[in-house]
Write a protein that holds these residues in place. Structure first.
Motif, PDB file in Angstrom:
ATOM      1  N   ILE A  80      -7.984 -15.759  22.599  1.00 31.89           N
ATOM      2  CA  ILE A  80      -8.427 -17.154  22.433  1.00 31.89           C
ATOM      3  C   ILE A  80      -9.841 -17.207  21.844  1.00 31.89           C
ATOM      4  CG2 ILE A  80      -9.002 -19.295  23.668  1.00 31.89           C
ATOM      5  CD1 ILE A  80      -6.709 -18.623  25.594  1.00 31.89           C
ATOM      6  N   ILE A  81     -10.709 -16.332  22.336  1.00 33.05           N
ATOM      7  CA  ILE A  81     -12.089 -16.326  21.822  1.00 33.05           C
ATOM      8  C   ILE A  81     -12.098 -15.935  20.345  1.00 33.05           C
ATOM      9  CG2 ILE A  81     -14.342 -15.190  21.994  1.00 33.05           C
ATOM     10  CD1 ILE A  81     -13.817 -14.914  25.025  1.00 33.05           C
ATOM     11  N   LEU A  82     -11.316 -14.918  20.022  1.00 33.58           N
ATOM     12  CA  LEU A  82     -11.261 -14.462  18.622  1.00 33.58           C
ATOM     13  C   LEU A  82     -10.722 -15.567  17.712  1.00 33.58           C
ATOM     14  CD1 LEU A  82     -11.681 -11.888  16.840  1.00 33.58           C
ATOM     15  CD2 LEU A  82      -9.258 -11.467  17.093  1.00 33.58           C
ATOM     16  N   ALA A  83      -9.653 -16.219  18.154  1.00 32.35           N
ATOM     17  CA  ALA A  83      -9.063 -17.287  17.331  1.00 32.35           C
ATOM     18  C   ALA A  83     -10.022 -18.469  17.206  1.00 32.35           C
ATOM     19  CB  ALA A  83      -7.738 -17.735  17.942  1.00 32.35           C
ATOM     20  N   SER A  84     -10.652 -18.858  18.314  1.00 31.81           N
ATOM     21  CA  SER A  84     -11.617 -19.978  18.270  1.00 31.81           C
ATOM     22  C   SER A  84     -12.766 -19.627  17.333  1.00 31.81           C
ATOM     23  CB  SER A  84     -12.213 -20.265  19.652  1.00 31.81           C
ATOM     24  OG  SER A  84     -11.230 -20.430  20.599  1.00 31.81           O
ATOM     25  N   GLY A  85     -13.284 -18.405  17.505  1.00 36.34           N
ATOM     26  CA  GLY A  85     -14.412 -17.985  16.683  1.00 36.34           C
ATOM     27  C   GLY A  85     -14.038 -17.928  15.214  1.00 36.34           C
ATOM     28  N   ALA A  86     -12.843 -17.392  14.922  1.00 38.79           N
ATOM     29  CA  ALA A  86     -12.411 -17.286  13.527  1.00 38.79           C
ATOM     30  C   ALA A  86     -12.256 -18.670  12.912  1.00 38.79           C
ATOM     31  CB  ALA A  86     -11.094 -16.518  13.453  1.00 38.79           C
ATOM     32  N   LEU A 116     -13.026 -25.791  23.228  1.00 36.82           N
ATOM     33  CA  LEU A 116     -12.004 -26.443  22.394  1.00 36.82           C
ATOM     34  C   LEU A 116     -10.775 -25.535  22.268  1.00 36.82           C
ATOM     35  CD1 LEU A 116     -14.104 -27.911  19.418  1.00 36.82           C
ATOM     36  CD2 LEU A 116     -13.286 -29.078  21.442  1.00 36.82           C
ATOM     37  N   GLY A 117     -11.034 -24.261  22.005  1.00 37.02           N
ATOM     38  CA  GLY A 117      -9.929 -23.310  21.892  1.00 37.02           C
ATOM     39  C   GLY A 117      -9.120 -23.248  23.175  1.00 37.02           C
ATOM     40  N   SER A 123     -10.278 -26.201  12.544  1.00 34.35           N
ATOM     41  CA  SER A 123     -10.236 -26.648  13.935  1.00 34.35           C
ATOM     42  C   SER A 123      -9.744 -25.509  14.823  1.00 34.35           C
ATOM     43  CB  SER A 123      -9.291 -27.835  14.073  1.00 34.35           C
ATOM     44  OG  SER A 123      -9.063 -28.091  15.437  1.00 34.35           O
ATOM     45  N   PRO A 124     -10.479 -25.176  15.913  1.00 35.23           N
ATOM     46  CA  PRO A 124      -9.989 -24.133  16.832  1.00 35.23           C
ATOM     47  C   PRO A 124      -8.801 -24.606  17.662  1.00 35.23           C
ATOM     48  CG  PRO A 124     -12.305 -24.692  17.275  1.00 35.23           C
ATOM     49  CD  PRO A 124     -11.784 -25.704  16.324  1.00 35.23           C
ATOM     50  N   LEU A 125      -8.609 -25.934  17.710  1.00 35.70           N
ATOM     51  CA  LEU A 125      -7.551 -26.475  18.580  1.00 35.70           C
ATOM     52  C   LEU A 125      -6.157 -26.027  18.135  1.00 35.70           C
ATOM     53  CD1 LEU A 125      -9.100 -30.012  18.835  1.00 35.70           C
ATOM     54  CD2 LEU A 125      -8.530 -28.638  20.822  1.00 35.70           C
ATOM     55  N   LEU A 126      -5.916 -26.099  16.821  1.00 36.74           N
ATOM     56  CA  LEU A 126      -4.561 -25.818  16.327  1.00 36.74           C
ATOM     57  C   LEU A 126      -4.162 -24.340  16.476  1.00 36.74           C
ATOM     58  CD1 LEU A 126      -1.964 -26.727  15.044  1.00 36.74           C
ATOM     59  CD2 LEU A 126      -3.081 -26.786  12.817  1.00 36.74           C
ATOM     60  N   PRO A 127      -4.979 -23.394  15.996  1.00 35.66           N
ATOM     61  CA  PRO A 127      -4.549 -21.992  16.185  1.00 35.66           C
ATOM     62  C   PRO A 127      -4.412 -21.610  17.650  1.00 35.66           C
ATOM     63  CG  PRO A 127      -6.768 -22.096  15.235  1.00 35.66           C
ATOM     64  CD  PRO A 127      -6.215 -23.484  15.198  1.00 35.66           C
ATOM     65  N   CYS A 128      -5.281 -22.157  18.486  1.00 34.33           N
ATOM     66  CA  CYS A 128      -5.193 -21.795  19.908  1.00 34.33           C
ATOM     67  C   CYS A 128      -3.975 -22.438  20.573  1.00 34.33           C
ATOM     68  CB  CYS A 128      -6.479 -22.174  20.636  1.00 34.33           C
ATOM     69  SG  CYS A 128      -7.838 -21.114  20.148  1.00 34.33           S
TER      70      CYS A 128
END
Lengths: 399, 455
Positions: free
Chosen positions: A233-239, A68-69, A246-251
């Motif tokens: 990307i992994i860090l943002a998705s995980g966070a 998703l990220g 939603s991981p979509l928006l920060p990524c």
């Protein structure tokens, strides 16, 4: 079957499917690659063959989150400002109006449909209905991209821009929605507000993008670029997932920051695309495998969603063209080019069902899957038909 | 300064996020994975600026942010990230196998066995003697019968003669070292895995005879070990042959294909009950040596690229699993053991290399590649702990403490030795894990160009 072996088989199936069968199908019959993986996932999943148990599918949730990220970051990378400012302002106006009208129309219709069909209160159905509104707004870029290389026409530019903004609009709406309905988390004596959750969501993206730059400076080595990009990307998705956001928006924010600030834009986009394809296949397969029929009577609402979205897209596009003073150029039926659903819609639906406290998750997920299946099969044909019409139109005007 | 700022930002970010999220290791795993990639990479850069291998930096990052120190990454999350370890080991084994050329094996194979025989033999005997010498300093052996001391000494010595293919290959990849020291060290370390399995089986049988384990527990028997080794050659060759056939017809998306091969190979090895590392190593060897038109080499480069970020996390997780408290508590006994191990590896390797007829200059440095320890030794320690609950637990604690020292010191001295031997490719010093420039997409581009050319 062990989770590791299942994952290997999934990737292997996706890989072989991509290279042997489906690319050929896509070329020959102009079917957008994607729908077939969903079908494969459903066939492998617990609802059909039981090849992958529910536990195994659930154990893949970190990979789904990562996918998703990556989808969000890939979309964000399309927001390269020097290219975007060359597009006329009226194109954005029409695109934004189309997105907004589609969202409002579908959300409203689904609020009515859910409260009537499932005997739920308006307050309960807001979340699934608005999520479906966001999902409905998303437009498959793949169908447009397939045609855009072949035909330089203003309608293609409008379709490309609309598809991009539709995706971003859907992600932003869904990201904010998850902040609004976020479960209470207290810091000190009070719970965080929706605005604070929105700030945290955006903050994750901004910090992820900034970290990338701190990491690399002016580094151009592909390995370092890849590790820094993947790490961010992994860090943002995980966070985001850890905070039930939603991981979509920060990524997406990270993608937009990277593409606009990095001196290695081309390298980054190339590296991104290398990983995007297999991750996307895995996402589709897992989405198919994760599908389960709702305990509610879902057939009618799902069929209604597909129909309402179709009508909303066509109607909103027509209205937007009229309001944007471009009815001559775009003509009334340009919304045909926006019918395809694709990656973003599926990603949002997947994200919705991964947050376990949601209401009627299976109905939302099923509606998205059915819509993606139906529209991806016909998406390219419809877009190519539309473009062919426009060329004959232009020739008549010119001659 | 910039790197310290990154670490501070990362740490502050984690500290801010952790109280806001749900306390479930499954949802924390991805967060920790991303954190470890960035943090370990940064510490690797810092270590490099102090003249240490980046790999040591990754280990130190794991120790610093792991459960033993700052606890940014919890023990549960380390366990959750185990699939990353498994993937890394499979990729390392594939790359190690692909590094071996058939001609080289024919030419130097006997020499590797000679070096290994001398080195392992001397180290094993010396470590057994050391345990007997220090028996009154080891709480679990005080006033115990000779049989118990002997079993402790034999099993601990077997664990401590193990080497680390992962660390050796990781460092060779980081430095892109090419030459007799690099080649011989890698060859000896790879062969040592097979020898170690045989040695462990024999020692297990002897231990069982001297001191029967409580509850009728079983260490692997001879038949099992024979199948583990012979089967690994059969299964690995079959996987390698399948990959070779595939590469004959297609060479697109090798990055993804390489990951699939490594993971599928590991799973098949597990299902067939054959030695995992050896299976994938043989698969890599067959692929590299029998694929047409240099496609085996292209495959190796693709696997190297896939391995780059995985390596960072693999070594960081290795560091995170080190229990610093145990090392400190046992330093009085583990330090002499580590020193004696190092000295006997040096002496044994020198004698073995002379026996194998190697030239003087590389002979001086090969031992440095045999100091590091990691996954294989930790795995054996876990088996022993299951076998003898009380004695085995003490062996494992002591072994892990010695392994922790070797894990950190080994790569540092090996890196210096490679530099002294003039085998380090200085142009690759800024590289992450030594993968050649060109980018992951470079291969894809090449593929696509090839496809266009065909069209």
């Amino acid at each position: 079957m062990s989770a590791a072996l299942s994952l290997i088989l999934i990737v292997a199936a996706a890989y072989l499917a991509a290279h042997v069968l489906f690319e050929w199908l896509a070329r020959r019959y102009r079917i957008v690659s994607g729908a077939e993986y969903l079908v494969l996932g459903v066939l492998l999943g617990p609802q059909v063959s039981g090849f992958m148990s529910e536990d195994v599918v659930a154990s893949f949730s970190p990979i789904m989150t990562l996918a998703l990220g990556w989808v969000g970051a890939a979309l964000g990378m399309n927001f390269y400002l020097p290219r975007l400012i060359k597009v006329p302002g009226s194109t954005y106006t029409i695109a934004m109006m189309e997105a907004l009208l589609t969202f409002v129309f579908v959300s409203g219709a689904m609020v009515m449909a859910f409260s009537f069909a499932f005997d739920l209160t308006y307050a309960q159905v807001i979340l699934p209905a608005v999520s479906l509104g966001a999902i409905a707004t998303a437009t498959a870029s793949s169908a447009v991209t397939l045609m855009s290389g072949e035909t330089p026409h203003p309608v293609v530019q409008q379709l490309e821009t609309t598809s991009l903004l539709d995706g971003a609009f859907a992600i932003v709406v869904f990201g904010v929605l998850l902040c609004v309905v976020h479960i209470d988390v207290s810091i000190g004596e009070r719970a965080l507000t929706a605005t604070e959750w929105v700030a945290i969501t955006l903050g994750i993206g901004v910090i992820g993008g900034s970290l990338f730059h701190l990491f690399l400076g002016r580094e151009r080595h592909p390995d370092r670029l890849f590790v820094a990009m993947a790490g961010a990307i992994i860090l943002a998705s995980g966070a985001a997932s850890y905070l039930r956001l939603s991981p979509l928006l920060p990524c997406m924010v990270i993608g937009a920051i990277l593409v606009n600030t990095s001196v290695n834009r081309e390298d980054l986009m190339r590296l991104m695309s290398v990983v995007e394809k297999p991750l996307y296949f895995v996402l589709l397969l897992l989405a198919g495998a994760a599908w389960q029929p709702s305990r509610y009577d879902w057939m009618l609402p799902v069929a209604l969603y597909v129909f309402v979205r179709l009508a909303a897209k066509l109607g909103a596009a027509r209205l937007a063209a009229r309001l944007g003073d471009e009815p001559e150029l775009l003509r009334a039926d340009w919304g045909r080019g926006l019918i395809g659903q694709g990656t973003i819609a599926l990603a949002i639906a997947m994200n919705y069902s991964l947050n376990d406290n949601e209401i009627v998750p299976n109905v939302v997920f099923t509606a998205a899957i059915v819509s993606v299946l139906v529209t991806d099969i016909f998406g390219v044909r419809i877009v190519s038909g539309l473009i062919a019409d426009r060329f004959s139109f232009r020739r008549v005007v010119g001659g | 300064m910039r790197r310290a700022l990154i670490l501070l930002l990362l740490l502050a970010g984690m500290r801010l996020i952790q109280p806001l999220g749900e306390n479930a290791p499954s949802s924390e795993a991805l967060l920790a994975f991303g954190f470890l990639i960035l943090a370990a990479y940064t510490v690797g850069e810092i270590a490099y600026s102090f003249g240490m291998p980046k790999l040591v930096g990754y280990l130190l990052a794991g120790m610093l942010f792991g459960p033993s120190a700052l606890h940014t990454v919890s023990a549960e999350v380390v366990l959750r990230l185990n699939p990353v370890n498994e993937l890394a080991i499979a990729l390392i084994a594939f790359m190690a196998g692909a590094e071996l050329k058939w001609e080289e094996v024919k030419e130097h194979g006997v020499g590797y066995f000679k070096i290994l025989g001398a080195e392992m033999g001397l180290t094993f005997i010396a470590l057994v003697a050391t345990v007997f010498f220090f028996r009154n300093s080891i709480p679990v052996l005080v006033d115990q019968p000779v049989a118990r001391v002997a079993v402790f000494a034999l099993l601990l010595a077997t664990i401590l003669v193990a080497h680390s293919p992962a660390a050796t290959l990781g460092l060779l990849t980081e430095t892109r070292a090419r030459g007799p020291v690099a080649r011989t060290s890698l060859g000896v370390v790879l062969v040592s895995d097979v020898v170690l399995i045989v040695l462990f089986t024999i020692v297990a049988a002897v231990s069982r005879a001297i001191l029967p384990p409580p509850g009728g527990a079983h260490l692997p028997g001879l038949g099992v070990v024979v199948w583990e080794i012979a089967g690994a050659f059969v299964v690995g060759s079959a996987i390698g042959a399948a990959v070779t056939v595939y590469l004959r017809f297609s060479h697109r998306d090798l990055l993804l294909f390489g990951i699939i091969v490594a993971m599928l190979g590991a799973e098949i090895a597990r299902l067939a009950h054959v030695e995992l590392l050896l299976t994938i190593l043989v698969a890599g060897f067959v692929t590299e040596n029998f694929s047409p038109h240099g496609r085996g080499e292209a495959m190796r480069h693709a696997v190297e690229r896939a391995a780059a970020p995985v390596f960072v996390v693999f070594f960081a997780l290795s560091g995170a699993s080190i229990v610093i408290g145990h090392v400190v508590a046992l330093i009085g006994i583990v330090a002499p053991i580590a020193i004696i191990r190092g000295l006997t590896i040096w002496g044994g390797t020198a004698a073995g290399a002379r026996w194998a007829g190697m030239e003087r200059e590389p002979r001086r440095h090969i031992w440095t590649g045999l100091i590091a320890q990691a996954g294989v030794a930790i795995g054996l320690a876990a088996i022993v702990a299951n076998f003898y609950p009380e004695l085995g637990a003490a062996i494992r604690t002591m072994a892990l403490a010695v392994i922790a020292i070797n894990q950190v010191i080994g790569p540092i001295i090996f890196r210096r030795a490679l530099g002294a031997a003039g085998e380090v490719d200085e142009s690759m010093n800024g590289d992450l894990m030594g993968v050649t420039a060109g980018g992951a997409g470079g291969e894809e581009q090449g593929d696509e160009q090839g496809e266009h050319a065909k069209a």
